[in-house]
Design an enzyme around this catalytic site. Sequence first.
Site, PDB file in Angstrom:
ATOM      1  N   CYS A  66     -16.118  21.432  43.410  1.00  0.00           N
ATOM      2  CA  CYS A  66     -16.427  22.798  42.978  1.00  0.00           C
ATOM      3  C   CYS A  66     -15.284  23.796  43.106  1.00  0.00           C
ATOM      4  O   CYS A  66     -15.197  24.754  42.340  1.00  0.00           O
ATOM      5  CB  CYS A  66     -17.623  23.343  43.766  1.00  0.00           C
ATOM      6  N   CYS A  69     -12.929  25.258  40.160  1.00  0.00           N
ATOM      7  CA  CYS A  69     -13.402  26.262  39.209  1.00  0.00           C
ATOM      8  C   CYS A  69     -13.854  27.553  39.895  1.00  0.00           C
ATOM      9  O   CYS A  69     -13.635  28.643  39.379  1.00  0.00           O
ATOM     10  CB  CYS A  69     -14.568  25.701  38.383  1.00  0.00           C
ATOM     11  N   HIS A  70     -14.491  27.415  41.064  1.00  0.00           N
ATOM     12  CA  HIS A  70     -15.095  28.590  41.698  1.00  0.00           C
ATOM     13  C   HIS A  70     -14.228  29.211  42.789  1.00  0.00           C
ATOM     14  O   HIS A  70     -14.535  30.317  43.252  1.00  0.00           O
ATOM     15  CB  HIS A  70     -16.464  28.223  42.278  1.00  0.00           C
ATOM     16  N   HIS A 346      -4.905  30.049  33.595  1.00  0.00           N
ATOM     17  CA  HIS A 346      -5.208  28.672  33.983  1.00  0.00           C
ATOM     18  C   HIS A 346      -4.157  27.718  33.428  1.00  0.00           C
ATOM     19  O   HIS A 346      -3.080  27.617  33.970  1.00  0.00           O
ATOM     20  CB  HIS A 346      -6.615  28.296  33.516  1.00  0.00           C
ATOM     21  N   HIS A 388      -9.816  26.580  27.355  1.00  0.00           N
ATOM     22  CA  HIS A 388      -9.359  25.526  28.275  1.00  0.00           C
ATOM     23  C   HIS A 388      -8.572  24.495  27.471  1.00  0.00           C
ATOM     24  O   HIS A 388      -9.101  23.467  27.050  1.00  0.00           O
ATOM     25  CB  HIS A 388     -10.554  24.879  28.976  1.00  0.00           C
TER      26      HIS A 388
END
Length: 562
Positions: A66, A69-70, A346, A388
């Site tokens: 996780c 992304c978080h 990103h 992305h």
Amino acid sequence: MLIRNRKTFALTFATLCSALALAVTHAARAEEPASKPAAPMVKTAGAPDMTQADFDAAKEIYFQRCAGCHGVLRKGATGKPLTPDITQGRGQAYLEALITYGSPGGMPNWGTSNALTKDQITVMANFIQHTAPTPPEWGMAETLKTWKVLVKPEDRPKKQISKLNLENLFSVTLRDDGKIALIDGDSKKIVKLIETGYAVHISRISASGRYLLVIGRDAKIDMIDLWPAEPTKVAEIKVGIEARSVETSKFKGFEDKYAIAGSYWPPQFTIMDGETLEPKQIVSTRGMTVDKQEYHPEPRVAAIIASHEWPEFIVNVKETGKVLLVNYQDIKNLTITSIDASPFLHDGGWDSTHRYFMTAANNSNKVAVIDSKERKLTALVDVGKIPHPGRGANFNHPKYGPVWATSHLGDGGISVIGTDPIKHPQYAWKQVESLKGQGGGSLFIKTHPNSRHLYVDTTLNPDAKLSQSVAVFNLDKLDAGYTALPIAEYSGIKDGALRVVQPEYNKAGDEVWFSVWNGQTEESALVVIDDKTLKLKSVIKDKRLITPTGKFNVYNTQYDIY
């Protein structure tokens, strides 16, 4: 004392026996160990209490699945924030459902894909309602303790000894097995498995094509020399607790001289010697955001790319939305130019000229264009939801000329951006077209100079039919829409999530490789498609191919071909 009668004797004897039994019982209890203390508990106001064991297990799952992304501190980036003020308001049932089924916006379906059990999902829903634990810092002392030179430069070959066709060698991430597989692109056979850090994120090739560098999510870097009789690990280092990116210097005169790695935690980058990985400089990226001018404690380093115009590394700082141009000409006196772009930066790659860095700003739904020659921001281009691109895809459009494309996590569109300010200035740095793909949850888009096809995966889409297939566009007939290829079906594997991820071309550009990514105890495979016919060419199966994900062709990676 004289006992007067039998009745009195019986009562007295019974009393003595009871007393004796009670004494024996007390003595026995005194010898018994004390009762076990209650299990230590973790408590946060408004959150379900958790045992320390469950909390620690959830912390590990969060790191593995996780945090990318978080965020380590759960403040969000590509994924939404998961701080207690938000998660407690959602409630246990909502959180468990979201973790189980995912969402079309890119949240994986951890439950229905069998990646997490029902009990693990309950524990994770509990965990994210607690205050996020802060990991320790990691500086030069900690980094030096992990640095190892396994083969000194002077003991390495002076020329390539191996018989491998290195230009068509693939480095394949075996995500949950902590290894990479080096696969010969000609024979489709595994050359060697090499132990690495956990969940290798990317492989990068040095400018000379000799050294392969891989970095795991646990921030461990392994340097592999491809010249010996068989590929050999020659150095390793750990640059933090969590990381994603590594790159080597490519400017003329500095080939293979330096390497750089960017960490998610602590938020910083490390510059190292290009042959030994000896750490030279560690630079923190904590600072103010470009939009609200607020301090951010966790501005992580995402994509890093080596400039061809200057002796510089171009570094994306995710949460602050800044692009750093790190000049390595004088390593002891670093010069860093900061360019305001947009959050949350990103991934990205070059345009076809290798001058303009095209990078996704997930949270802003934009693509930032950085001119590496003039060293400034050229444009911020509005695109679809949560772009992305991986490194993106360059091709010549029949109408708009040279373009670069990205797919999206948050919707099914493919944004096409003009990249030619000389011959097609009216289209440059604008979204000139939006193609309709299969759906959201795309991680990678890919083409090749020798190909007239564009491949788009939908790895994180919760619909199994979409996550197990790819969309293919004919670049000469974009209006005709896409053809869906059932890659997972081609693999012949019947059970498991079978997520299809990351198209990667061979050197010639006439084959496209896909990973069929299954669970750690399930069968996975690589599927090879003939780019001309879109027909199945080969299926690579091997019990050692455990959770294959990213694939990196040496030649294409070395020369930034995509």
